[in-house]
Enzyme design. Structure first.
Site, PDB file in Angstrom:
ATOM      1  N   PHE A 187      41.311  29.280  40.363  1.00 12.63           N
ATOM      2  CA  PHE A 187      42.735  29.389  40.683  1.00 12.63           C
ATOM      3  C   PHE A 187      42.946  30.520  41.675  1.00 12.63           C
ATOM      4  O   PHE A 187      42.231  31.526  41.643  1.00 12.63           O
ATOM      5  CB  PHE A 187      43.557  29.643  39.398  1.00 12.63           C
ATOM      6  CG  PHE A 187      44.006  28.362  38.745  1.00 12.63           C
ATOM      7  CD1 PHE A 187      43.068  27.476  38.232  1.00 12.63           C
ATOM      8  CD2 PHE A 187      45.341  28.029  38.675  1.00 12.63           C
ATOM      9  CE1 PHE A 187      43.466  26.272  37.657  1.00 12.63           C
ATOM     10  CE2 PHE A 187      45.753  26.839  38.108  1.00 12.63           C
ATOM     11  CZ  PHE A 187      44.825  25.947  37.598  1.00 12.63           C
ATOM     12  N   LEU A 240      47.658  34.807  37.409  1.00 15.10           N
ATOM     13  CA  LEU A 240      48.121  33.803  36.448  1.00 15.10           C
ATOM     14  C   LEU A 240      49.182  34.378  35.509  1.00 15.10           C
ATOM     15  O   LEU A 240      50.139  33.698  35.144  1.00 15.10           O
ATOM     16  CB  LEU A 240      46.924  33.259  35.662  1.00 15.10           C
ATOM     17  CG  LEU A 240      45.746  32.730  36.518  1.00 15.10           C
ATOM     18  CD1 LEU A 240      44.668  32.109  35.628  1.00 15.10           C
ATOM     19  CD2 LEU A 240      46.208  31.747  37.568  1.00 15.10           C
ATOM     20  N   TYR A 249      30.648  37.210  31.402  1.00 16.31           N
ATOM     21  CA  TYR A 249      31.969  36.576  31.544  1.00 16.31           C
ATOM     22  C   TYR A 249      32.033  35.298  30.702  1.00 16.31           C
ATOM     23  O   TYR A 249      33.006  35.059  29.980  1.00 16.31           O
ATOM     24  CB  TYR A 249      32.235  36.290  33.022  1.00 16.31           C
ATOM     25  CG  TYR A 249      33.609  35.735  33.296  1.00 16.31           C
ATOM     26  CD1 TYR A 249      34.744  36.526  33.132  1.00 16.31           C
ATOM     27  CD2 TYR A 249      33.781  34.421  33.724  1.00 16.31           C
ATOM     28  CE1 TYR A 249      36.012  36.012  33.384  1.00 16.31           C
ATOM     29  CE2 TYR A 249      35.031  33.906  33.985  1.00 16.31           C
ATOM     30  CZ  TYR A 249      36.152  34.705  33.816  1.00 16.31           C
ATOM     31  OH  TYR A 249      37.399  34.193  34.067  1.00 16.31           O
TER      32      TYR A 249
END
Ligand SMILES: NC(=O)c1ccc[n+]([C@@H]2O[C@H](COP(=O)([O-])OP(=O)(O)OC[C@H]3O[C@@H](n4cnc5c(N)ncnc54)[C@H](O)[C@@H]3O)[C@@H](O)[C@H]2O)c1
Length: 263
Positions: free
Chosen positions: A201, A17, A168
């Site tokens: 993604f 990203l 996370y």
């Protein structure tokens, strides 16, 4: 703010990203300080994109390393004359480990939690605070007095974390939570904060996902029925840079996907 002739400090710039964001802002005429651990990838990107990008080796979990990289970026800015326009804090790590191991009954090692929190939360805040010291000195260009923008990266895990994502999810939930108070802190300097929370993604991070985990996510996708493309993330970053009314907000970028509990 238009990205052209402004310098953006992008962490995690050498993959996924972050790299898509580098390419997008560069194509708009921006200058980019690439901060990443991966020196080889950094050299390749500089070779490809040329003079308007410069690599600074950086481990965002080490304050001395972030300090050195941000200082290097500031020195580079002195030579180019292209003022800092903002930060994209895209360095981050994942990790899937339950709080207690189902087979051995052993708790997750605290080091595994520290590793994720140190990079994803501490690393983001460290980069932001050190860059802010430079952003406050930028001469505002617009009638609104805008100096810059901080783009942070959360995740769907901030809202619907899956089993094994405690650390996370904690790290990304923190990024989501700090978005508004950070925006309130920096508003007086004409700096905005926009956090993007992507779902699945395509990137190096998700290429290593176990098949079972990937399939569980694909089953719950609404539309489009596919992982997001890094360019789609980068396009929202650009909107975050350009649209002055985006501030203090967490934008879900997920095609209406909600992550399931069971895989
Ligand atoms: N890809 C996804 O599906 C997804 C979804 C939600 C959120 N995110 C978040 O997006 C961000 C970028 O992830 P990505 O998918 O592009 O991953 P990626 O692994 O492709 O890229 C991450 C980059 O960060 C760098 N990095 C890792 N640790 C670092 C450190 N300590 N210091 C400096 N750089 C470091 C890596 O070298 C790499 O270049 C992360 O914060 C991640 O949590 C990704």
């Amino acid at each position: 703010m238009k990205p052209a002739d402004r310098t953006f400090v992008i962490s995690g710039a050498c993959s996924g990203l972050g790299l898509a964001t580098v390419r997008d802002l560069h194509s708009e005429g921006a200058y980019i300080a690439l901060l990443d651990l991966n020196e080889d990838a950094g050299a390749e990107i500089v070779k490809e994109l040329g003079d308007r990008v410069k690599f600074f080796e950086c481990d965002v979990s080490e304050t001395s390393s972030v300090t050195k990289a941000v200082h290097g970026a500031a020195e580079w800015i002195k030579t180019t004359g292209k003022p800092m326009g903002g930060v994209v804090a895209a360095a981050g790590v994942g990790g899937a480990q339950k709080i207690v191991d189902g087979r051995t009954g052993e708790p997750i090692p605290i080091e595994a939690i520290d590793f994720i929190l140190n990079i994803n939360i501490r690393g983001t805040l460290d980069l932001v605070r050190l860059c802010m010291a430079h952003l406050v000195k930028v001469t505002p260009t617009s009638p609104d007095g805008e100096r810059g923008v901080l783009i942070l990266v959360a995740s769907s895990a901030a809202f619907d974390g899956q089993p094994g994502q405690v650390a996370y999810a904690a790290s990304k939930g923190a990024i989501a939570s700090l978005t508004l108070p950070l925006a309130r802190d920096v508003a007086r300097y004409g700096v905005r904060v926009v956090t993007i929370a992507p779902s699945l993604f395509e990137s190096r991070m998700t290429a290593v996902l176990p098949e079972k985990a990937r399939k569980s996510l694909e089953r719950v996708m609404e539309f489009p029925v596919r992982a997001g493309k890094p360019e789609e993330f980068a396009s929202l970053v650009r909107q975050g840079v350009e649209n002055l009314m985006l501030n203090g907000t967490v934008l879900r970028l997920d095609g209406a996907m909600r992550m399931p509990s069971k895989m």
